[in-house]
Scaffold this active site. Structure first.
Site, PDB file in Angstrom:
ATOM      1  N   CYS A  65      41.138  -3.859 -18.941  1.00 13.57           N
ATOM      2  CA  CYS A  65      42.330  -3.111 -18.506  1.00 13.57           C
ATOM      3  C   CYS A  65      43.320  -3.964 -17.708  1.00 13.57           C
ATOM      4  O   CYS A  65      44.532  -3.788 -17.825  1.00 13.57           O
ATOM      5  CB  CYS A  65      41.934  -1.858 -17.742  1.00 13.57           C
ATOM      6  SG  CYS A  65      40.520  -2.088 -16.683  1.00 13.57           S
TER       7      CYS A  65
ATOM      8  N   HIS B 146      46.344   0.032 -12.364  1.00 12.82           N
ATOM      9  CA  HIS B 146      46.141  -1.326 -11.854  1.00 12.82           C
ATOM     10  C   HIS B 146      47.492  -1.981 -11.559  1.00 12.82           C
ATOM     11  O   HIS B 146      48.449  -1.818 -12.332  1.00 12.82           O
ATOM     12  CB  HIS B 146      45.435  -2.182 -12.901  1.00 12.82           C
ATOM     13  CG  HIS B 146      44.031  -1.750 -13.200  1.00 12.82           C
ATOM     14  ND1 HIS B 146      43.376  -0.785 -12.485  1.00 12.82           N
ATOM     15  CD2 HIS B 146      43.155  -2.190 -14.144  1.00 12.82           C
ATOM     16  CE1 HIS B 146      42.155  -0.635 -12.978  1.00 12.82           C
ATOM     17  NE2 HIS B 146      42.003  -1.471 -13.992  1.00 12.82           N
TER      18      HIS B 146
HETATM   19  P1  NAP Z   1      29.851   5.033 -18.303  1.00 16.38           P
HETATM   20  O1  NAP Z   1      30.581   6.128 -17.621  1.00 16.38           O
HETATM   21  O2  NAP Z   1      28.631   4.470 -17.644  1.00 16.38           O
HETATM   22  O3  NAP Z   1      29.434   5.556 -19.782  1.00 16.38           O
HETATM   23  C1  NAP Z   1      28.595   4.808 -20.619  1.00 16.38           C
HETATM   24  C2  NAP Z   1      28.312   5.556 -21.906  1.00 16.38           C
HETATM   25  O4  NAP Z   1      27.379   4.780 -22.666  1.00 16.38           O
HETATM   26  C3  NAP Z   1      27.660   6.937 -21.684  1.00 16.38           C
HETATM   27  O5  NAP Z   1      28.134   7.829 -22.665  1.00 16.38           O
HETATM   28  C4  NAP Z   1      26.183   6.648 -21.898  1.00 16.38           C
HETATM   29  O6  NAP Z   1      25.486   7.777 -22.368  1.00 16.38           O
HETATM   30  C5  NAP Z   1      26.263   5.614 -23.012  1.00 16.38           C
HETATM   31  N1  NAP Z   1      25.027   4.836 -23.053  1.00 16.38           N
HETATM   32  C6  NAP Z   1      24.439   4.158 -22.056  1.00 16.38           C
HETATM   33  N2  NAP Z   1      23.288   3.591 -22.489  1.00 16.38           N
HETATM   34  C7  NAP Z   1      23.142   3.956 -23.795  1.00 16.38           C
HETATM   35  C8  NAP Z   1      22.153   3.714 -24.795  1.00 16.38           C
HETATM   36  N3  NAP Z   1      21.074   2.983 -24.549  1.00 16.38           N
HETATM   37  N4  NAP Z   1      22.351   4.242 -26.023  1.00 16.38           N
HETATM   38  C9  NAP Z   1      23.440   4.983 -26.297  1.00 16.38           C
HETATM   39  N5  NAP Z   1      24.402   5.259 -25.381  1.00 16.38           N
HETATM   40  C10 NAP Z   1      24.243   4.740 -24.154  1.00 16.38           C
HETATM   41  O7  NAP Z   1      30.794   3.786 -18.597  1.00 16.38           O
HETATM   42  P2  NAP Z   1      32.405   3.774 -18.744  1.00 16.38           P
HETATM   43  O8  NAP Z   1      33.030   3.562 -17.424  1.00 16.38           O
HETATM   44  O9  NAP Z   1      32.837   4.937 -19.579  1.00 16.38           O
HETATM   45  O10 NAP Z   1      32.615   2.420 -19.578  1.00 16.38           O
HETATM   46  C11 NAP Z   1      32.222   2.341 -20.943  1.00 16.38           C
HETATM   47  C12 NAP Z   1      32.565   0.974 -21.521  1.00 16.38           C
HETATM   48  O11 NAP Z   1      33.971   0.793 -21.526  1.00 16.38           O
HETATM   49  C13 NAP Z   1      31.971  -0.201 -20.739  1.00 16.38           C
HETATM   50  O12 NAP Z   1      31.590  -1.196 -21.650  1.00 16.38           O
HETATM   51  C14 NAP Z   1      33.127  -0.661 -19.860  1.00 16.38           C
HETATM   52  O13 NAP Z   1      33.027  -2.023 -19.534  1.00 16.38           O
HETATM   53  C15 NAP Z   1      34.314  -0.398 -20.786  1.00 16.38           C
HETATM   54  N6  NAP Z   1      35.561  -0.128 -20.069  1.00 16.38           N
HETATM   55  C16 NAP Z   1      36.686  -0.559 -20.647  1.00 16.38           C
HETATM   56  C17 NAP Z   1      37.888  -0.320 -20.042  1.00 16.38           C
HETATM   57  C18 NAP Z   1      39.129  -0.834 -20.709  1.00 16.38           C
HETATM   58  O14 NAP Z   1      40.194  -0.687 -20.168  1.00 16.38           O
HETATM   59  N7  NAP Z   1      39.034  -1.373 -21.893  1.00 16.38           N
HETATM   60  C19 NAP Z   1      37.971   0.367 -18.838  1.00 16.38           C
HETATM   61  C20 NAP Z   1      36.820   0.843 -18.268  1.00 16.38           C
HETATM   62  C21 NAP Z   1      35.611   0.605 -18.924  1.00 16.38           C
HETATM   63  P3  NAP Z   1      24.639   8.741 -21.369  1.00 16.38           P
HETATM   64  O15 NAP Z   1      25.627   9.525 -20.565  1.00 16.38           O
HETATM   65  O16 NAP Z   1      23.846   9.567 -22.308  1.00 16.38           O
HETATM   66  O17 NAP Z   1      23.784   7.833 -20.501  1.00 16.38           O
END
Ligand code: NAP
Length: 447
Positions: free
Chosen positions: A147, A240
């Protein structure tokens, strides 16, 4: 128009929830599949996830059962917000099985055949998708950047014409980027945290070079700009900020730089895509801007596929606006029944919270208080408010004569960013034609 079914991997997480909110009532896409970990599998979404966004959780998603994050049952197009500890493997399995993945996770971003996309800047990098097919995947993977990189790359892209050599960025990143529950309140309140982890500095320094790079012979040549990044986490909810110093080969006047930012447009603007901001970079002349709390939602336009009709009703507690959802899908009899139900519930003070949310078009009647015309303020998600004044006998021109006749004053306030004057006038003409001859409206409404 028929819509494209999509799935969401990591639907229960913060990024997954943002996908759900942004896809609600989307004119092109409908959410048909949700996938997450074993913790959530088999549960209705509302039981598997704690909804953390201000926008309401759509009912159809709330009741949908979360499935295992394995390919097969999901639609062809899947948005992914998976945790990066598992995203690499799972997204590859989906691509091998023929799904098209649009990922927020870092795992595939720097792979040579995977587009790292900010569509305003490098839509042409989508040509890399052809090479993925040659590599054996039946499906495809597209990623979006970290981001903080989005903020920086958007500011730098229009400056490439002046010979972009070096850049130094210090970020002040909001806690939204750290997911939920994210940074402990003990750490973040009244504090600034440097070196925020997750390889953030490295991502900023490498990803921007790929996005700003050029595509030739089916491969991306990284942009030669030297990037030096310091990333910090600050106690800001959303938005940000980046403080960026830039070294250029040329010495353009300030006006040329400002013009390069203001006039910058990309492929999404050319195509008029539903969520493309009309002006992707906004230059603020004030010395004390931008500020996240004032500017983060600036000019956001959300296009809704549905018409949710608000009906302003005077109640003992003041004006309330119950909402008849999906008004366009109803025939005239059903719509009339719903309006009566909504207004009676409004007058009696029996409205559930969801009946007061999400009006995109509102009808009001200032004639009850004897008013004639009005210019109500249109607030998102509304795009227009149609108001009726009091029916009175007034002088009317009839041919060459002035006669006394009952008249109904009609006012339309519209958000000019979404509806131009011609469309608004055409709509009013249609309303007036229907008021003159209501039977003309029954067939089209009923179809
Ligand atoms: P989060 O709230 O921790 O959510 C993670 C998701 O992954 C949940 O749905 C979780 O499911 C699932 N998950 C975890 N372990 C799993 C497994 N073994 N098998 C299948 N599903 C699994 O994380 P977030 O903040 O949404 O971030 C998600 C991703 O986006 C990360 O890689 C982060 O680095 C990235 N991100 C990108 C940006 C951007 O701007 N591009 C911004 C923020 C984050 P459960 O709820 O069932 O555990």
């Amino acid at each position: 128009m028929s819509t494209i079914p999509v799935g969401i991997l990591g639907a229960t997480g913060m990024v997954g929830q943002q996908f759900i909110a942004l896809l609600a009532n989307h004119p092109w896409f409908r959410v048909e599949w949700l996938g997450a970990s074993q913790r959530s599998e088999g549960k209705a979404f509302r039981d598997a996830a704690a909804w953390r966004l201000a926008r309401p959780l759509p009912d159809d998603v709330a009741n949908r059962i979360v499935e295992a994050a394995t390919p097969g049952r999901a639609p062809r197009l899947v948005f992914s917000g998976l945790d990066s500890s598992v995203a690499g493997e799972i997204e590859t399995a989906f691509a091998e099985a023929g799904h098209v993945i649009v990922s927020n996770s870092r795992n595939h971003r720097m792979e040579p055949n995977v587009p790292l996309l900010i569509p305003e800047i490098n839509a042409d990098h989508l040509a890399l998708l052809e090479r993925q097919g040659a590599g054996g995947w039946k499906g495809r993977i597209v990623t979006n950047p970290n981001c903080a990189v989005v903020v920086m790359a958007m500011a730098l892209a229009p400056l490439r014409q002046f010979g972009l050599k070096t850049t130094m960025i210090t970020t002040l990143q909001a806690i939204s980027g750290a997911g939920y529950p994210g940074v402990a309140s003990w750490d973040i309140l009244a504090n600034v945290i440097p070196y925020i982890g997750g390889g953030e500095e490295d991502k900023v320094e490498t990803e921007a070079k790929k996005i700003l790079g050029s595509l030739s012979n089916g491969a991306v040549t990284l942009h030669p700009v030297l990037v030096s990044a310091t990333t910090t986490r600050v106690p800001v909810h959303n938005g940000h900020t980046g403080s960026i110093a830039v070294g250029l080969e040329q010495k353009p006047p300030l006006e040329a730089i400002i013009d390069a930012w203001q006039s910058f447009r990309g492929r999404p603007q050319q195509l008029g895509l539903p969520s493309a901001p009309p002006q992707p970079i906004v230059y603020l002349p004030e010395a004390n801007r931008p500020q996240p709390s004032l500017d983060v939602d600036r000019d956001e336009i959300v296009f809704h596929g549905a018409v949710h009709m608000g009906v302003a009703v005077a109640s003992d507690d003041g004006l309330v606006v119950p909402v008849v959802h999906d008004a366009r899908e109803r025939d005239v009899v059903d719509l009339g029944r719903e309006i009566v139900r909504a207004t009676e519930a409004g007058r009696a003070g029996h409205l559930a919270p969801e009946m007061l949310r999400g009006a995109t078009f509102t009808v009001t009647n200032f004639g009850t208080e004897g008013g004639r015309f009005a210019t109500p303020i249109v607030r998102p998600p509304q795009v227009a408010i149609l108001g009726f004044g009091a029916v009175r006998t007034r002088p009317v021109v009839d041919g060459d004569a002035i006669v006394a006749a009952p008249t109904l004053p009609v006012s339309l306030s519209a958000d000019h960013r979404v509806i131009d004057g011609r469309e608004a006038t055409g709509f009013l003409e249609r309303v007036l034609a229907l008021l003159r001859d209501p039977t003309a409206g029954i067939a089209p409404f009923g179809q």
